[in-house]
Design an enzyme around this catalytic site. Sequence first.
Site, PDB file in Angstrom:
ATOM      1  N   LYS A   1       0.624  14.043   8.442  1.00 29.11           N
ATOM      2  CA  LYS A   1       1.339  13.002   7.681  1.00 29.11           C
ATOM      3  C   LYS A   1       0.478  11.730   7.643  1.00 29.11           C
ATOM      4  CE  LYS A   1       4.313   9.415   7.075  1.00 29.11           C
ATOM      5  NZ  LYS A   1       4.029   7.999   7.260  1.00 29.11           N
TER       6      LYS A   1
ATOM      7  N   GLU B   1       3.881   1.407   3.182  1.00 32.88           N
ATOM      8  CA  GLU B   1       3.871   1.347   4.659  1.00 32.88           C
ATOM      9  C   GLU B   1       2.893   0.274   5.140  1.00 32.88           C
ATOM     10  OE1 GLU B   1       3.860   5.186   6.627  1.00 32.88           O
ATOM     11  OE2 GLU B   1       3.037   4.268   8.434  1.00 32.88           O
TER      12      GLU B   1
ATOM     13  N   ASP C   1      -1.156  13.354  -9.350  1.00 35.25           N
ATOM     14  CA  ASP C   1       0.142  13.908  -8.983  1.00 35.25           C
ATOM     15  C   ASP C   1       0.184  14.144  -7.459  1.00 35.25           C
ATOM     16  OD1 ASP C   1       2.321  15.555  -8.517  1.00 35.25           O
ATOM     17  OD2 ASP C   1       1.966  16.830 -10.257  1.00 35.25           O
TER      18      ASP C   1
HETATM   19  C1  MEV Z   1       2.557   6.914  10.620  1.00 39.63           C
HETATM   20  O1  MEV Z   1       2.837   6.732   9.259  1.00 39.63           O
HETATM   21  C2  MEV Z   1       1.432   7.893  10.818  1.00 39.63           C
HETATM   22  C3  MEV Z   1       1.133   8.290  12.258  1.00 39.63           C
HETATM   23  O2  MEV Z   1       2.336   8.737  12.897  1.00 39.63           O
HETATM   24  C4  MEV Z   1       0.101   9.372  12.216  1.00 39.63           C
HETATM   25  C5  MEV Z   1      -0.173  10.043  13.550  1.00 39.63           C
HETATM   26  O3  MEV Z   1       0.684  10.062  14.431  1.00 39.63           O
HETATM   27  O4  MEV Z   1      -1.298  10.578  13.679  1.00 39.63           O
HETATM   28  C6  MEV Z   1       0.646   7.109  13.038  1.00 39.63           C
END
Ligand code: MEV
Length: 442
Positions: free
Chosen positions: A280, A85, A296
């Site tokens: 995430k 990413e 892992d």
């Molecule tokens: C993108 O990979 C991660 C975000 O969406 C995390 C968040 O919204 O806090 C930017």
Amino acid sequence: MSKTISGFSKLTKSKKIDWIVDTYFLNAESARDVLKQYWNSNDALQQLHDEFIENTITNYYLPFGVAPNFLINKKLYTIPMAIEESSVVAAASKAAKFWLERGGFKTKVISTTKIGQVHFIYKGDFEKLKQFFSLVKSKLFETTKAITRNMKKRGGGILDIELRDKTTDIDSYYQLHASFETLDAMGANFINSCLEQFAKTFKFEALSFKLFSETEKHIEIIMSILSNYVPDCLVRAEVSCKIEDLSDNSSISGEAFANKFIQAVRIAEVEPYRAVTHNKGIMNGIDAVVLATGNDFRAVEAGVHAYASKSGKYSSLTHVKVEQGLFTFWMEIPLALGTVGGLTGLHPLVKLALELLHKPSAKELMQIVAVAGLAQNFAALRSLTTTGIQQGHMKMHLMNILNQFEANDAEKKYITEHFKTNVVTHSAVIEALKKLRVSSEK
Ligand code: MEV
């Protein structure tokens, strides 16, 4: 419909590729070329990768980047990250620099206990099972001595084994619930070997336990496996500074920034839709370091998300408070990691990543990984609550769009310059590239 094949795993690599390209691709030769393009020219190194898994036909590259300037407990680190990413490493580096100027990250390992279970069915009197367990418990330790000897010498091993009654959930269902200390090893093989031996001993000894009836003697082992839920293998990472030091530009005061930031964390604490995305973002940092250091990431992911739901409702992993003008942002997170065993001594890039991190112990690695997660969340919330996420994200994504349209070096240079002062969107990039190509044709 595609063909089936038997004995595929026994074919040579080149025969496997023949079958794949002939069965699935219109242009078999070009598919073969793509696969071969990713082979390493060093045969021994390629063979090492081939042998990590079954049916390897090529390698799958991910960028291996680094984020410098991480000050953790007064020690400087450059953190390796394997991730595709575009904006993650840039965001980590930015957060590292921000906190470098404000005292850095403080971390602490809270606990390092891991869990494994033998799940079994016993049809009989629980009181008798309890008596049997107290009699056989020492034998469970004894019969695993060959497996635990080395780990014990280094100060780890089996900590305890409990008998757990789970019959309120499933009829006749019980567990041997064991806890382990595996030191610098992630410990999956060690734990699973111990558990399988517990199961054998338990089943065998039951056959001759005098108080058991004929039915009770026949304990049915369902399975023996470690748990990736490790709420007692916990690390804390934290940053703090005076509220007024939070701002590094004149467009927003430290106090206004703190207020918005606190609201953003509160929302993730109460709203699962937001919490999942919030977490995430944390995993963007965590997984990238976990992967780069040969650990892992699936185990880590599963354990972390279970921990995020420990109250019964999925919630934010990070928290924030302001007390007496001091802004504190922190996270406690379960991480079962290893710096010996597994890929750590095998994969040349993993070895390099660990050396870059000053050859950490598993405890040190837990702290570094937690910091990468906290930094990532700080960077994401900072962007979200100020400029919005797309500004930085699209800037980093610009190169991907240019590559998609096969821009040459001169075009890349021109367009990158252009978007230093213009908003990056997918269509704006295509438009700018078109214009440039038309004007250079003239
Ligand atoms: C993108 O990979 C991660 C975000 O969406 C995390 C968040 O919204 O806090 C930017």
